[in-house]
Design a protein around this motif. Structure first.
Motif, PDB file in Angstrom:
ATOM      1  N   VAL A 128     127.167  11.722  78.168  1.00 58.70           N
ATOM      2  CA  VAL A 128     128.147  11.603  79.422  1.00 58.70           C
ATOM      3  C   VAL A 128     128.669  10.773  78.225  1.00 58.70           C
ATOM      4  N   PHE A 129     130.118   9.557  78.211  1.00 60.82           N
ATOM      5  CA  PHE A 129     131.106   8.832  77.880  1.00 60.82           C
ATOM      6  C   PHE A 129     132.326   9.359  79.211  1.00 60.82           C
ATOM      7  N   LEU A 130     132.036   7.759  79.969  1.00 66.40           N
ATOM      8  CA  LEU A 130     133.704   8.077  80.296  1.00 66.40           C
ATOM      9  C   LEU A 130     134.621   6.915  79.770  1.00 66.40           C
ATOM     10  N   PRO A 131     135.867   7.734  79.024  1.00 69.20           N
ATOM     11  CA  PRO A 131     136.524   7.334  79.003  1.00 69.20           C
ATOM     12  C   PRO A 131     137.209   5.822  79.792  1.00 69.20           C
ATOM     13  N   LYS A 132     137.850   4.689  78.508  1.00 64.72           N
ATOM     14  CA  LYS A 132     137.829   3.242  79.140  1.00 64.72           C
ATOM     15  C   LYS A 132     138.402   3.374  80.467  1.00 64.72           C
TER      16      LYS A 132
ATOM     17  N   GLY B 274     122.866   6.327  71.963  1.00 69.25           N
ATOM     18  CA  GLY B 274     122.629   5.465  73.131  1.00 69.25           C
ATOM     19  C   GLY B 274     122.789   5.255  74.655  1.00 69.25           C
ATOM     20  N   HIS B 275     123.087   4.437  75.047  1.00 72.90           N
ATOM     21  CA  HIS B 275     123.236   4.077  76.301  1.00 72.90           C
ATOM     22  C   HIS B 275     123.449   2.840  77.309  1.00 72.90           C
ATOM     23  N   VAL B 276     125.278   2.887  78.109  1.00 73.30           N
ATOM     24  CA  VAL B 276     125.323   1.849  79.023  1.00 73.30           C
ATOM     25  C   VAL B 276     125.365   1.953  79.972  1.00 73.30           C
ATOM     26  N   ARG B 277     124.557   1.647  80.916  1.00 73.67           N
ATOM     27  CA  ARG B 277     123.949   1.324  82.403  1.00 73.67           C
ATOM     28  C   ARG B 277     125.035   0.182  83.353  1.00 73.67           C
ATOM     29  N   VAL B 278     125.598   0.318  83.847  1.00 71.66           N
ATOM     30  CA  VAL B 278     125.868  -0.954  84.657  1.00 71.66           C
ATOM     31  C   VAL B 278     125.594  -1.013  86.278  1.00 71.66           C
ATOM     32  N   GLU B 279     124.599  -1.720  86.998  1.00 71.75           N
ATOM     33  CA  GLU B 279     123.869  -1.099  88.092  1.00 71.75           C
ATOM     34  C   GLU B 279     123.343   0.346  88.225  1.00 71.75           C
ATOM     35  N   GLY B 280     122.520   0.292  87.285  1.00 75.38           N
ATOM     36  CA  GLY B 280     121.878   1.984  87.098  1.00 75.38           C
ATOM     37  C   GLY B 280     123.065   3.187  86.753  1.00 75.38           C
ATOM     38  N   GLU B 281     124.381   2.602  87.003  1.00 75.84           N
ATOM     39  CA  GLU B 281     125.511   3.915  86.375  1.00 75.84           C
ATOM     40  C   GLU B 281     125.952   4.108  85.347  1.00 75.84           C
ATOM     41  N   ALA B 282     125.405   5.512  84.487  1.00 69.90           N
ATOM     42  CA  ALA B 282     125.872   5.376  83.407  1.00 69.90           C
ATOM     43  C   ALA B 282     127.218   6.180  82.184  1.00 69.90           C
ATOM     44  N   LEU B 283     127.704   4.365  81.837  1.00 68.32           N
ATOM     45  CA  LEU B 283     128.991   4.721  80.775  1.00 68.32           C
ATOM     46  C   LEU B 283     129.039   5.715  80.184  1.00 68.32           C
ATOM     47  N   LEU B 284     127.710   5.469  79.475  1.00 63.94           N
ATOM     48  CA  LEU B 284     127.157   6.077  78.287  1.00 63.94           C
ATOM     49  C   LEU B 284     125.995   6.128  78.142  1.00 63.94           C
ATOM     50  N   ASP B 285     126.337   7.609  77.409  1.00 64.40           N
ATOM     51  CA  ASP B 285     124.651   8.452  77.774  1.00 64.40           C
ATOM     52  C   ASP B 285     124.716   9.640  76.604  1.00 64.40           C
ATOM     53  N   THR B 286     124.409   9.074  75.065  1.00 63.39           N
ATOM     54  CA  THR B 286     124.550  10.467  74.395  1.00 63.39           C
ATOM     55  C   THR B 286     123.876  11.237  73.921  1.00 63.39           C
ATOM     56  N   ALA B 287     122.555  11.199  75.186  1.00 69.91           N
ATOM     57  CA  ALA B 287     121.020  11.902  74.928  1.00 69.91           C
ATOM     58  C   ALA B 287     121.883  13.415  76.490  1.00 69.91           C
TER      59      ALA B 287
ATOM     60  N   ILE C  65     130.474  -1.655  75.131  1.00 72.80           N
ATOM     61  CA  ILE C  65     130.175  -1.951  76.606  1.00 72.80           C
ATOM     62  C   ILE C  65     131.702  -0.887  77.519  1.00 72.80           C
ATOM     63  N   GLY C  66     133.105  -1.149  76.532  1.00 72.19           N
ATOM     64  CA  GLY C  66     134.098  -0.874  77.344  1.00 72.19           C
ATOM     65  C   GLY C  66     134.465  -0.357  76.567  1.00 72.19           C
ATOM     66  N   GLY C  67     134.410   0.576  76.391  1.00 74.87           N
ATOM     67  CA  GLY C  67     134.637   2.073  75.546  1.00 74.87           C
ATOM     68  C   GLY C  67     135.902   1.990  74.653  1.00 74.87           C
ATOM     69  N   LEU C  68     135.650   0.836  73.956  1.00 77.17           N
ATOM     70  CA  LEU C  68     136.814   0.658  73.363  1.00 77.17           C
ATOM     71  C   LEU C  68     135.913   1.478  71.390  1.00 77.17           C
TER      72      LEU C  68
END
Length: 365
Positions: A72-76, A56-69, A47-50
């Motif tokens: 998308v991979f926001l750095p930490k 997979g995917h990690v979304r916080v309140e609808g915003e994708a921090l990670l979406d391999t499909a 979740i933290g990007g470490l």
């Protein structure tokens, strides 16, 4: 349909360990609960990007921090996530004020809130520590400063990885009320990693049980801790009822407090409780006895009427124990009995009973 605060679904292999976890949460404080090695910290690091997972995917309140499909991979450093570790990790050569403002430096000037420092100092009760250095702080004070530093970075999400694990009971008692205020007043969603059932029952609005890299169950705290079907699973928390309560009065002669709960009135040791105080109480399944009639001649002060709503499978050595769920008014209680007791009382779904609870068995903050 409401967008979840957290929407997590990731797969990743770490050596021989396979993380394959998915859950959603609307909770203000989501606890990841499980035994050591179950994958809690690995999931938080994703979740933290470490950790960059394989899928997979990690979304916080609808915003994708990670979406391999979608690639998308926001750095930490771009995720705007605050991280509080087991150890405070403060800069020893800086004062408390300088440590706190270090978090503030990461916030763009255009969105900085000038009064934010004052709010954090009041929330965490650390205003009197500003001139000290970390070496002159207690463990609880260090952790409050670490939380303050994370908050001053104005994160969209706060990750707390077993923040109380290195503290003794006195220091834990010092910091828990501040985490409750953080949960209730700040509006930043929190992911809280713990293997302490007491912490989870007190703090969490949502619980995700992590078992061998997977999410065994996820939902509101009271529902998950009262799941009869989870009680016998390896790594599951001991079954218990978590009830909201309000202090309605005192028995001064005997040092007792009266609590109104959805399951009925309880009498417990007064301690430091205040009239009108709102709190959570926890009643362990192993601390409840059953009677078919209103009890007489017993030392237990609490007898709550209820109805057997669910009977679990026999577990334990030789199938010696059984968990039952009782419908007590607007709440559930969980009971752990021997299979022999279940048989001798002829317990069945729909049967009326009385739950007998000793005052000293009711856990409070």
């Amino acid at each position: 349909m409401t967008t979840p605060v957290l929407d997590i679904a990731v797969r990743h292999r770490l050596g021989d360990f396979q993380l394959d976890a998915a859950f959603q949460s609307q909770g203000r404080l989501t606890a990841l609960f499980g035994t050591s090695g179950s994958g809690k910290t690995s999931l938080v690091n994703v979740i933290g990007g470490l950790i960059r997972p394989q899928a997979g995917h990690v979304r916080v309140e609808g915003e994708a921090l990670l979406d391999t499909a979608r690639g998308v991979f926001l750095p930490k450093h771009r995720r705007r996530i605050g991280y509080v570790f087991q150890e405070a990790r403060l800069f020893p050569h800086l004062t408390v004020r300088q440590n706190l403002l270090f978090g503030h430096w990461f916030v763009p000037h255009a969105v900085r809130k000038p009064a934010e420092l004052d709010k954090v100092l009041e929330l965490l009760g650390i205003g009197h520590l500003l001139k000290r250095r970390p070496g002159a702080l207690s463990g609880g004070e260090k952790q409050r400063v670490a939380i303050g530093r994370a908050l001053l970075a104005q994160p969209r999400l706060l990750l707390m990885d077993e923040p109380l694990a290195a503290l003794d009971e006195a220091r834990k008692a010092e910091i828990l009320p501040h985490i409750e205020r953080l949960r209730d007043e700040v509006g930043i969603p929190i992911v809280y990693v713990s293997h302490s059932l007491a912490e989870v029952a007190r703090l969490a609005t949502t619980v995700a049980i992590v078992d061998a890299g997977r999410i065994a169950a996820c939902g509101p705290t009271a529902e998950i801790l009262a799941r009869v079907d989870l009680a016998s699973r390896p790594g599951a928390p001991e079954a218990s009822a978590v009830l909201s309560a309000a202090v309605t009065g005192f028995d001064e002669a005997f040092g007792l407090a009266r609590l109104a709960t959805p399951a009925g009135e309880l009498a417990i040791a007064r301690g430091a409780l205040r009239l009108g105080q709102q709190l959570r109480v926890r009643i362990m399944a192993s601390d409840v006895m059953l009677s078919l009639a209103p009890p007489e001649g017993t030392s237990a002060l609490n007898a709550l009427p209820g109805t057997v709503a669910e009977i679990g499978e026999r577990t334990g050595e030789g199938g010696s124990t059984v968990h039952l769920r009782l419908d007590c008014g607007a709440a559930n209680l969980i009971v752990r009995l021997t299979a022999k007791s279940v048989a001798s009382l002829a317990l069945a779904i729909g049967k009326p009973v009385y739950a007998i609870i000793k005052s000293v068995s009711v856990e409070t903050p």
